[in-house]
Design a protein around this motif. Structure first.
Motif, mmCIF file in Angstrom:
data_model
loop_
_atom_site.group_PDB
_atom_site.id
_atom_site.type_symbol
_atom_site.label_atom_id
_atom_site.label_comp_id
_atom_site.label_asym_id
_atom_site.label_seq_id
_atom_site.Cartn_x
_atom_site.Cartn_y
_atom_site.Cartn_z
ATOM 1 N N TYR A 115 0.811 -1.220 0.000
ATOM 2 C CA TYR A 115 0.000 0.000 0.000
ATOM 3 C C TYR A 115 0.847 1.275 0.000
ATOM 4 O O TYR A 115 0.376 2.342 -0.404
ATOM 5 N N ALA A 116 2.090 1.177 0.442
ATOM 6 C CA ALA A 116 2.969 2.354 0.480
ATOM 7 C C ALA A 116 3.696 2.562 -0.839
ATOM 8 O O ALA A 116 4.308 3.614 -1.057
ATOM 9 N N ALA A 117 3.627 1.575 -1.732
ATOM 10 C CA ALA A 117 4.352 1.669 -3.010
ATOM 11 C C ALA A 117 3.728 2.734 -3.909
ATOM 12 O O ALA A 117 2.510 2.903 -3.950
ATOM 13 N N THR A 118 4.577 3.465 -4.621
ATOM 14 C CA THR A 118 4.130 4.467 -5.602
ATOM 15 C C THR A 118 4.960 4.332 -6.871
ATOM 16 O O THR A 118 6.085 3.836 -6.844
ATOM 17 N N GLN A 119 4.399 4.776 -7.963
ATOM 18 C CA GLN A 119 5.096 4.703 -9.245
ATOM 19 C C GLN A 119 6.277 5.662 -9.260
ATOM 20 O O GLN A 119 6.150 6.830 -8.918
ATOM 21 N N GLN A 120 7.439 5.152 -9.667
ATOM 22 C CA GLN A 120 8.648 5.963 -9.713
ATOM 23 C C GLN A 120 8.683 6.811 -10.992
ATOM 24 O O GLN A 120 8.073 6.443 -12.002
#
Length: 282
Positions: free
Chosen positions: A106-111
């Motif tokens: 859930y903490a992942a975001t697109q780089q």
């Protein structure tokens, strides 16, 4: 010279060295595939001695010593092949906690450098130990929510969830990105063309300005000074240095041949000294 590879009939098996950061999970997968390629299995190697010998010989010095320590109090050479795999699995693959894994997801975001396809693939990898009851729904939601801000994200936010899957979300985001890039490229081409036209216009304007300035200067001289009846140039006749000159055409003193009233001709193009037929005096 040290040898870090074991080679048989098919493929190459590199050594495993946890000290240099090798992944045991990846290495184990390649090891088992290498066994399959070389027809080494429970049938051809019922005791597992051959498989164990190949594995242990492929371990780097530090990794081999680690396996020896993990097998204690047993001697590593006496531990069955499957048990050695289990020992290394337990050491290199620690138990994962569901909440901790979901937090990472859930903490992942697109780089910034990550494409939409790469972003979706990375997210799918993060779900491996999350134990979601509906993986595809979780992936779709996090894919959209964790996207970089932009037109693609805005379009996906407006979509109906009942019709939106992860696959459709990735395809739509990519199509919007391509369309946006194409439009931007076309706009840039138009801007460049306009800039070139403006530059050309500025160059022509500069050239015209120079010519206009020259003509304006000449007109200004004509307007501010009267034409001399002695030599034909623009200054007062009473200060002309040729006012006592005898004309070579009418032989009357007071003007040059170019300004002779008998022929009604007055030249203004060159210096008075260019008249070769006249003899000038101060």
């Amino acid at each position: 010279m040290s040898v870090d590879r074991v080679s048989l009939s098919v493929g190459i098996l590199s050594t495993f060295d946890h000290g240099r950061g090798d992944s045991w999970k990846s290495y184990k997968g390649r090891l088992l595939q290498w066994y399959i390629a070389n027809d080494i299995n429970a049938t051809t190697d019922a005791t597992g001695i051959r498989r164990r010998a190949i594995l242990l010989s492929a371990l780097a010095e530090g990794s081999y010593q680690l396996a020896v320590d993990l097998a204690l109090p047993k001697t590593l050479e006496d531990v069955p092949f499957e048990d050695i795999l289990a020992i290394l699995d337990a050491h290199f693959t620690p138990k994962r906690l569901g909440i901790g894994e979901r937090h990472k997801f859930y903490a992942a975001t697109q780089q910034p450098s990550e494409s939409h396809t790469e972003w979706a693939a990375r997210l799918r990898g993060l779900t491996a130990h999350c134990n979601f009851s509906n993986v595809e729904e979780a992936l779709r939601d996090r894919f959209v929510i964790g996207m970089r801000p932009g037109l693609e994200k805005e379009k996906l936010y407006a979509k109906d969830l009942t019709e939106l899957t992860l696959t459709k979300a990735v395809e739509l985001a990519e199509s919007i990105r391509c369309a946006h890039a194409g439009a931007a490229s076309s706009s840039n081409a138009g801007v460049i063309a306009s800039a070139v036209e403006v530059e050309r216009g500025a160059m022509f304007k500069m050239e015209g300005t120079k010519s206009d300035s020259k003509n304006s200067a000449s007109a200004g001289v004509s307007a501010t000074k009267s034409k001399c009846h002695v030599c034909g140039f623009f200054h007062k006749s009473k200060i002309c240095k040729y006012r006592n000159h005898v004309c070579n055409r009418c032989h009357v003193a007071g003007h040059l041949r170019r300004a002779c009233p008998q022929i009604g001709y007055v030249a203004t193009g060159g210096a008075a000294e260019d008249d070769d037929d006249d003899v000038y005096t101060s």
